[in-house]
Scaffold this active site. Structure first.
Site, mmCIF file in Angstrom:
data_model
loop_
_atom_site.group_PDB
_atom_site.id
_atom_site.type_symbol
_atom_site.label_atom_id
_atom_site.label_comp_id
_atom_site.label_asym_id
_atom_site.label_seq_id
_atom_site.Cartn_x
_atom_site.Cartn_y
_atom_site.Cartn_z
ATOM 1 N N HIS A 111 -7.376 0.854 -6.362
ATOM 2 C CA HIS A 111 -7.614 0.104 -5.116
ATOM 3 C C HIS A 111 -8.368 -1.186 -5.481
ATOM 4 O O HIS A 111 -9.532 -1.373 -5.125
ATOM 5 C CB HIS A 111 -8.428 0.978 -4.145
ATOM 6 C CG HIS A 111 -8.398 0.507 -2.726
ATOM 7 N ND1 HIS A 111 -7.618 -0.563 -2.284
ATOM 8 C CD2 HIS A 111 -9.068 0.954 -1.616
ATOM 9 C CE1 HIS A 111 -7.804 -0.722 -0.984
ATOM 10 N NE2 HIS A 111 -8.673 0.174 -0.564
ATOM 11 N N ARG A 165 0.871 -1.188 0.000
ATOM 12 C CA ARG A 165 0.000 0.000 0.000
ATOM 13 C C ARG A 165 0.898 1.225 0.000
ATOM 14 O O ARG A 165 1.807 1.339 0.826
ATOM 15 C CB ARG A 165 -0.902 0.050 1.224
ATOM 16 C CG ARG A 165 -1.450 1.468 1.436
ATOM 17 C CD ARG A 165 -2.512 1.604 2.451
ATOM 18 N NE ARG A 165 -3.733 0.969 2.006
ATOM 19 C CZ ARG A 165 -4.937 1.267 2.507
ATOM 20 N NH1 ARG A 165 -5.067 2.170 3.454
ATOM 21 N NH2 ARG A 165 -5.998 0.647 2.065
ATOM 22 N N CYS A 215 -16.193 2.698 1.131
ATOM 23 C CA CYS A 215 -15.027 1.839 1.410
ATOM 24 C C CYS A 215 -14.510 2.010 2.833
ATOM 25 O O CYS A 215 -13.852 1.122 3.353
ATOM 26 C CB CYS A 215 -13.931 2.123 0.391
ATOM 27 S SG CYS A 215 -13.461 3.858 0.338
ATOM 28 N N GLN A 269 -10.356 -3.555 -2.972
ATOM 29 C CA GLN A 269 -11.569 -2.938 -2.425
ATOM 30 C C GLN A 269 -12.799 -3.300 -3.268
ATOM 31 O O GLN A 269 -13.859 -3.644 -2.749
ATOM 32 C CB GLN A 269 -11.393 -1.412 -2.386
ATOM 33 C CG GLN A 269 -12.618 -0.660 -1.910
ATOM 34 C CD GLN A 269 -12.918 -0.895 -0.441
ATOM 35 O OE1 GLN A 269 -12.041 -0.738 0.399
ATOM 36 N NE2 GLN A 269 -14.143 -1.278 -0.107
ATOM 37 N N ASP A 294 -16.955 7.920 -1.246
ATOM 38 C CA ASP A 294 -15.648 7.783 -0.591
ATOM 39 C C ASP A 294 -15.314 9.153 -0.003
ATOM 40 O O ASP A 294 -16.000 10.150 -0.282
ATOM 41 C CB ASP A 294 -14.605 7.342 -1.652
ATOM 42 C CG ASP A 294 -13.223 7.074 -1.068
ATOM 43 O OD1 ASP A 294 -13.086 7.013 0.176
ATOM 44 O OD2 ASP A 294 -12.272 6.931 -1.858
ATOM 45 N N ARG A 323 -13.722 -7.397 2.951
ATOM 46 C CA ARG A 323 -12.314 -7.190 2.581
ATOM 47 C C ARG A 323 -11.505 -8.430 2.955
ATOM 48 O O ARG A 323 -10.620 -8.857 2.226
ATOM 49 C CB ARG A 323 -11.729 -5.966 3.308
ATOM 50 C CG ARG A 323 -12.385 -4.628 3.019
ATOM 51 C CD ARG A 323 -12.270 -4.194 1.570
ATOM 52 N NE ARG A 323 -10.922 -4.266 1.059
ATOM 53 C CZ ARG A 323 -9.916 -3.418 1.361
ATOM 54 N NH1 ARG A 323 -10.120 -2.388 2.149
ATOM 55 N NH2 ARG A 323 -8.709 -3.571 0.839
HETATM 56 N N1 NVA Z 1 -9.662 7.264 -1.622
HETATM 57 C C1 NVA Z 1 -9.290 6.894 -0.265
HETATM 58 C C2 NVA Z 1 -9.538 5.453 -0.030
HETATM 59 C C3 NVA Z 1 -9.260 4.979 1.359
HETATM 60 C C4 NVA Z 1 -9.522 3.523 1.553
HETATM 61 C C5 NVA Z 1 -7.832 7.232 -0.032
HETATM 62 O O1 NVA Z 1 -7.005 6.960 -0.911
HETATM 63 O O2 NVA Z 1 -7.515 7.786 1.026
HETATM 64 N N1 CP Z 2 -11.093 0.712 2.720
HETATM 65 C C1 CP Z 2 -9.804 0.654 3.095
HETATM 66 O O1 CP Z 2 -8.900 0.383 2.285
HETATM 67 O O2 CP Z 2 -9.601 0.905 4.402
HETATM 68 P P1 CP Z 2 -8.187 1.074 5.127
HETATM 69 O O3 CP Z 2 -7.589 2.363 4.625
HETATM 70 O O4 CP Z 2 -8.502 1.093 6.579
HETATM 71 O O5 CP Z 2 -7.326 -0.099 4.741
#
Ligand code: NVA
Ligand code: CP
Length: 339
Positions: A142, A115, A279, A145, A238, A324
């Site tokens: 992502h 990540r 998400c 997800q 989101d 997830r």
């Molecule tokens: N679009 C958000 C998703 C978090 C799971 C981010 O990248 O922060």
């Molecule tokens: N939805 C998601 O990816 O959550 P986290 O950022 O907690 O992993």
């Protein structure tokens, strides 16, 4: 019933998951069905140690609750050992290149979750490590997800093809990009509803439009809320400000306040059973540090979704969060078992 034999015969062993572009409609459906099967096995206490004895690296440049926990618990359920490597714990990025890190991790681990910021990094890890690499979120995509989102929809609606899903909010973020690609692959009718400045890139839209010719899906990109939400089965949103863009709160609040998911928007769908998905994490109350700061600075108690909608019977966000685990487990089992 998915069996060990069908897991063996999936043709996915050794593959990475960097974006949903890499997988066909059948392969994505296979992973969603496998996840449902693994969910059932876990609930019944049936062991499924398809990665017995493996070691899996979990490399994180950005924070995470769901993705980290899902990979960790999935590893343990599959009989593998997960090793969390936070960006402050390892040499990666500061004293060691992505290429060198990838080679070292590949010599010790059987698979790598990443990540972080750049999609190029996860692609490099896959290129140089020699083991499957799974994208746990980058600025651009992502993919894991979306597998959980689609499993959650399938659990409620019984199918995916032809389901009408609207994503409302920042239409060019990682979740929106991956939803657009996943929906186009599977024939989900997707609408992205955001201000024009936040429309997905022409490149992602063109890619999705090409795919939807085969899958018979429909795609609509619009800034018109009434048109976008009319008759949908699912409303998805989101956060307005993704990780790494924390200087953009004022700009995004100005752009996206009219796109807040609230009970008025749910009513506009004309579907009293419309599902609400997110998400997570979400700013739907003042119970977070960031939520409180936004309230103090801009006077806003809720951002992308109201607490009323978030807590309503239409909301399936915690099923989605649980899924997830099952979908990430399916991805690792399908791509890395040695049965
Ligand atoms: N679009 C958000 C998703 C978090 C799971 C981010 O990248 O922060
Ligand atoms: N939805 C998601 O990816 O959550 P986290 O950022 O907690 O992993």
């Amino acid at each position: 019933m998915m069996t060990t034999k069908s897991i063996l015969n999936n043709g996915l062993v050794g593959r990475s998951l960097l974006t949903l572009k890499d997988y066909t409609e059948d392969e994505i459906n296979y992973l969603i069905n496998l996840a449902a099967e693994l969910k059932e096995m876990k609930k019944k206490g049936i062991p499924h140690r398809y990665l017995d004895g493996q070691n899996i690296a979990l490399l994180f440049e950005k924070p995470s609750t769901r993705t980290r926990c899902a990979f960790t618990v999935a590893c343990v359920d599959l009989g593998a050992h997960p090793e969390y490597l936070g960006k402050h714990d390892v040499q990666f990025g500061k004293k060691e290149s992505t290429r060198d890190t990838a080679i070292v991790l590949g010599r010790m681990f059987d698979g790598i979750e990443f990540r972080g910021f750049s999609q190029a990094t996860v692609e490099s890890l896959a290129k140089y490590s020699g083991v499957p690499v799974w994208n746990g979120l980058t600025n651009e995509f992502h993919p894991t997800q979306i597998l959980a989102d689609f499993l959650t929809i399938k659990e409620q609606k019984g199918h995916l093809k032809g389901v009408k899903l609207v994503y409302v909010g920042d239409g060019r973020n990682n979740v929106a990009n991956s939803l657009l690609i996943g929906a186009a692959k599977l024939g989900v009718n997707i609408r992205i509803c955001s201000p024009k400045e936040l429309f997905p890139s022409n490149e992602v839209v063109a890619y999705a439009e090409k795919l939807s010719e085969d899958s018979k899906g429909e795609i609509l990109i619009t800034d018109n809320i009434d048109e976008a939400v009319n008759g949908v089965d699912v409303i998805y949103t989101d956060v307005w400000v993704s990780m790494g863009e924390e200087d953009k709160y004022k700009e995004r609040i100005d752009q996206l306040l009219p796109y807040q998911v609230n009970s008025e928007m749910l009513q506009k769908t004309g579907n009293e059973n419309v599902m609400f998905l997110h998400c997570l994490p979400s700013f739907h109350d003042l119970e977070t540090e960031v939520g409180l700061n936004v309230y103090r600075e801009y006077g806003l108690k809720e951002m992308e979704v109201t607490d009323e909608v978030f807590q309503s019977v239409n909301s399936f966000v915690f099923d989605q969060a649980e899924n997830r685990l099952h979908t990430i487990k399916a991805v690792m089992a399908a791509t890395n078992h040695r049965l």
